[in-house]
Scaffold this motif. Structure first.
Motif, PDB file in Angstrom:
ATOM      1  N   UNK A 131       0.841  -1.188   0.000  1.00 20.94           N
ATOM      2  CA  UNK A 131       0.000   0.000   0.000  1.00 20.94           C
ATOM      3  C   UNK A 131       0.879   1.242   0.000  1.00 20.94           C
ATOM      4  N   UNK A 132       0.481   2.248  -0.783  1.00 19.02           N
ATOM      5  CA  UNK A 132       1.205   3.503  -0.817  1.00 19.02           C
ATOM      6  C   UNK A 132       0.564   4.558   0.068  1.00 19.02           C
ATOM      7  N   UNK A 133      -0.395   4.146   0.896  1.00 16.47           N
ATOM      8  CA  UNK A 133      -0.981   5.093   1.826  1.00 16.47           C
ATOM      9  C   UNK A 133       0.087   5.517   2.837  1.00 16.47           C
ATOM     10  N   UNK A 134       0.053   6.793   3.171  1.00 16.83           N
ATOM     11  CA  UNK A 134       1.103   7.351   4.009  1.00 16.83           C
ATOM     12  C   UNK A 134       0.627   7.527   5.445  1.00 16.83           C
ATOM     13  N   UNK A 135       1.540   7.314   6.379  1.00 10.25           N
ATOM     14  CA  UNK A 135       1.265   7.604   7.777  1.00 10.25           C
ATOM     15  C   UNK A 135       1.582   9.065   8.024  1.00 10.25           C
ATOM     16  N   UNK A 136       0.562   9.851   8.344  1.00  9.60           N
ATOM     17  CA  UNK A 136       0.746  11.279   8.538  1.00  9.60           C
ATOM     18  C   UNK A 136       1.066  11.536  10.010  1.00  9.60           C
ATOM     19  N   UNK A 137       2.294  11.874  10.281  1.00  9.78           N
ATOM     20  CA  UNK A 137       2.708  12.142  11.647  1.00  9.78           C
ATOM     21  C   UNK A 137       2.179  13.502  12.102  1.00  9.78           C
ATOM     22  N   UNK A 138       2.285  13.724  13.393  1.00  5.53           N
ATOM     23  CA  UNK A 138       1.859  15.020  13.928  1.00  5.53           C
ATOM     24  C   UNK A 138       2.672  16.148  13.301  1.00  5.53           C
ATOM     25  N   UNK A 139       3.985  15.917  13.102  1.00  5.29           N
ATOM     26  CA  UNK A 139       4.837  16.950  12.520  1.00  5.29           C
ATOM     27  C   UNK A 139       4.371  17.322  11.121  1.00  5.29           C
ATOM     28  N   UNK A 140       3.971  16.323  10.340  1.00  8.56           N
ATOM     29  CA  UNK A 140       3.486  16.591   8.996  1.00  8.56           C
ATOM     30  C   UNK A 140       2.149  17.314   9.040  1.00  8.56           C
ATOM     31  N   UNK A 141       1.278  16.852   9.924  1.00 12.50           N
ATOM     32  CA  UNK A 141      -0.059  17.441  10.003  1.00 12.50           C
ATOM     33  C   UNK A 141      -0.017  18.902  10.414  1.00 12.50           C
ATOM     34  N   UNK A 142       1.006  19.291  11.173  1.00 12.44           N
ATOM     35  CA  UNK A 142       1.095  20.669  11.653  1.00 12.44           C
ATOM     36  C   UNK A 142       2.093  21.508  10.867  1.00 12.44           C
ATOM     37  N   UNK A 143       2.690  20.942   9.825  1.00 16.09           N
ATOM     38  CA  UNK A 143       3.674  21.671   9.035  1.00 16.09           C
ATOM     39  C   UNK A 143       3.005  22.810   8.268  1.00 16.09           C
ATOM     40  N   UNK A 144       3.711  23.911   8.047  1.00 19.87           N
ATOM     41  CA  UNK A 144       3.140  25.004   7.252  1.00 19.87           C
ATOM     42  C   UNK A 144       2.728  24.522   5.866  1.00 19.87           C
ATOM     43  N   UNK A 145       1.688  25.130   5.320  1.00 20.84           N
ATOM     44  CA  UNK A 145       1.141  24.701   4.031  1.00 20.84           C
ATOM     45  C   UNK A 145       2.169  24.760   2.910  1.00 20.84           C
ATOM     46  N   UNK A 146       3.082  25.731   2.985  1.00 18.13           N
ATOM     47  CA  UNK A 146       4.016  25.926   1.880  1.00 18.13           C
ATOM     48  C   UNK A 146       5.106  24.855   1.811  1.00 18.13           C
ATOM     49  N   UNK A 147       5.197  23.991   2.816  1.00 14.59           N
ATOM     50  CA  UNK A 147       6.184  22.911   2.733  1.00 14.59           C
ATOM     51  C   UNK A 147       5.807  21.877   1.676  1.00 14.59           C
ATOM     52  N   UNK A 148       4.544  21.771   1.344  1.00 13.33           N
ATOM     53  CA  UNK A 148       4.123  20.823   0.306  1.00 13.33           C
ATOM     54  C   UNK A 148       3.601  21.547  -0.933  1.00 13.33           C
TER      55      UNK A 148
END
Length: 575
Positions: free
Chosen positions: A2-19
């Protein structure tokens, strides 16, 4: 798998412009709506569907302010007016609304190291030595022992970025004013708090109007050593290098923190601030982009786009050694891996086209354009796409100096020939590295003037637009445009692209650029052959052909951890 990703707290709270992915529009050359040969705001609005189709998140708009255009709009005479050549303030509001309606943001260019000499601030400043705005700019009397106008009378020996002295005499008042760039671009004196407050007020005005942030032109030059000491002599007419006295100067962090407090502190968290910083080091960048210091979100650094400068400077280019590029980009990835954030770019309005510079714009044009894109976009940081880059636009075969428009190039040509340089050799360097390469019109289709204008374009159109254009690429699954679209989609789909750790592989290989990214239980591998040779890449045996998610060639042979790399091939694996 599966290519589903585990979204960590750090990712969930990262600024929008990082992605996010940012797209730079150089309005003069993007699209002309009224047939006067110059791109304009309504032309940009009419082409927004192209950017939405590409998938970018942010548009960075190069200056559209009122300007005499000595430096193509980077010499501003009114920060709160649109230059008539680009349209009206209503046109800008319409562009902003249409951009937001498509789910994209719009960032303005902020040029506050200097103004135009026609800005009312400078007009008042030069009116008299007693002007209340005299100290808004850097004014100095002639050097001791010299009369005003004498050779060597300039207050310092600093050389301008655009050749010649960085001081110009104002005959009326008998003093010199500082301009690190063109003489029509006098430097603001940020030591004066009135200047800073006037700039902050203007920035708030634009944010209140709805823009989503600023890209800040040469912002690390705003703090000068107030003593203005001479620089080390460069040997060019006795001129010296003043950069150590104004590059990332003594109060720069103080100024950036004050700007953040005055302009951004109480604003929503969805704004973007990017500082262009020539000469900045990774140590400086960690400070500027450390979120706890409240200065900037990211910086533009110039280390990697200086690696091919030869002994005579940027207009004397040398071949790029891929190992130097990997060392440079890898160093920035490591340095800003835990603190701060990287910007990622090959091209902008000041750089030649990357496919001609670091790639092969002949036999392997498509392959090298897409390989370079793959490498850049899958580093950790925010990618910036410059207009036409997503089409693989190339450098231009300028016929002669009469085809050039850039003040930097014209000054360099004039000075070099006057000093005895061979005109054709000088022109050869300008063809390779001149800024006009980035400023020819976007190639929309194969018709006359590439679909840019119905009139006479302000600068020549690249003759290869008959086959290299957007219309020819939209429905071609292997096109440069569609490869960029898939790279952007990868960043939006897999958190590992934006947030994963970075590990350089094969650092000493002269042909292969390879690295891994890792986030939680997801790994991403990029392997690219940035050459016309056919080396073999030896990989971790855990990788399998079934892990391939993107390639710029039609078939990939992965056997026992070994890939036979075709010229300029690039592959992306995720597991």
């Amino acid at each position: 798998m599966s290519l589903e990703q585990t979204v960590t707290h750090a990712v969930a709270t990262a600024p929008w412009w990082t992605s996010a992915v940012v797209y730079q529009v150089y309005p003069r050359s993007f699209a002309d709506s009224n047939g006067d040969g110059v791109g304009d705001l309504n032309g940009i609005t009419a082409r927004l569907d192209h950017l939405q189709r590409l998938g970018v998140d942010v548009i960075w708009l190069s200056p559209v302010y009122a300007s005499p255009h000595a430096d193509n709009g980077y010499d501003i005479s009114d920060y709160q007016a649109v230059d008539p050549v680009f349209g009206t303030l209503d046109d800008l509001d319409r562009l902003l609304a249409e951009t937001h309606a498509r789910g994209m943001k719009l960032v303005m260019d902020l040029v506050v190291n200097h103004t135009s000499d026609e800005h009312p601030w400078f007009v008042e400043s030069r009116s008299s030595r007693d002007s209340p705005k005299r100290d808004w700019y850097w004014w100095r009397p002639p050097r001791d022992g010299f009369e005003a106008g004498q050779p060597g009378a300039e207050p310092t020996n600093w050389e301008s970025f655009f050749s010649g002295p960085s001081w110009t005499l104002d005959e009326a008042t008998g003093e010199y004013y500082l301009h690190l760039f063109d003489r029509k671009q006098p430097d603001l004196n940020w030591e004066n708090p009135e200047v800073r407050q006037a700039v902050y007020e203007m920035m708030r005005w634009w944010l209140d109007r709805g823009v989503d942030g600023f890209r800040m032109d040469v912002i690390n030059l705003i703090s000068k050593d107030p003593d203005l000491p001479d620089g080390a002599t460069t040997g060019t007419g006795g001129l010296g290098n003043g950069f150590p006295h104004y590059g990332t100067g003594p109060r720069i962090h103080e100024f950036m923190q004050e700007m953040h407090r005055e302009v951004f502190e109480d604003r929503p968290g969805d704004l973007l601030t990017v500082g262009e910083m020539p000469g900045v080091t990774w140590e400086d960048a960690r400070l500027f982009t450390d979120p706890t210091r409240r200065e900037l979100d990211m910086v533009f650094q110039f280390e990697h786009v200086s690696l091919d400068h030869g002994p005579g400077g940027k207009f004397d280019p040398k071949p790029l050694d891929l190992r130097d590029l990997k060392a440079s980009l890898g160093r920035w990835q490591t340095a800003l891996g835990e603190v701060g954030w990287n910007s990622l770019y090959w091209n902008n309005h000041d750089q030649p086209r990357v496919v001609s510079r670091f790639g092969d714009d002949g036999k392997y044009w498509r392959e090298s354009a897409t390989a370079l894109a793959t490498v850049l976009h899958l580093h950790r940081g925010t990618p910036f796409v410059y207009q036409g880059e997503e089409l693989g636009m190339t450098n231009v075969p300028f016929a002669g100096v009469g085809d050039l428009r850039d003040v930097e190039s014209l000054n360099h040509f004039r000075q070099s020939v006057a000093a005895g340089g061979d005109p054709e050799s000088v022109l050869r360097g300008l063809r390779a590295m001149g800024r006009d390469n980035a400023r020819t019109p976007v190639q929309w289709d194969s018709t006359r003037n590439a679909g840019f204008t119905t009139g006479e374009p302000w600068i020549v159109v690249n003759p290869n637009h008959t086959w290299l254009n957007a219309q020819a690429q939209y429905d071609d699954p292997l096109s440069v445009f569609n490869h960029y679209r898939r790279l952007i989609e990868l960043r939006h789909t897999f958190p590992v692209v934006a947030h994963g750790d970075f590990r350089m592989l094969l650092a000493d290989d002269p042909y292969i650029y390879a690295f891994e990214r890792e986030l939680d239980d997801t790994r991403l591998l990029v392997v690219a052959n940035l050459s016309g040779t056919t080396p073999t890449a030896v990989l971790d045996g855990e990788w399998a052909a079934t892990d391939l998610v993107l390639s710029n060639v039609e078939s990939v042979s992965l056997v026992n951890g070994r890939i036979a790399m075709e010229p300029w091939s690039a592959h992306v694996f995720v597991r």
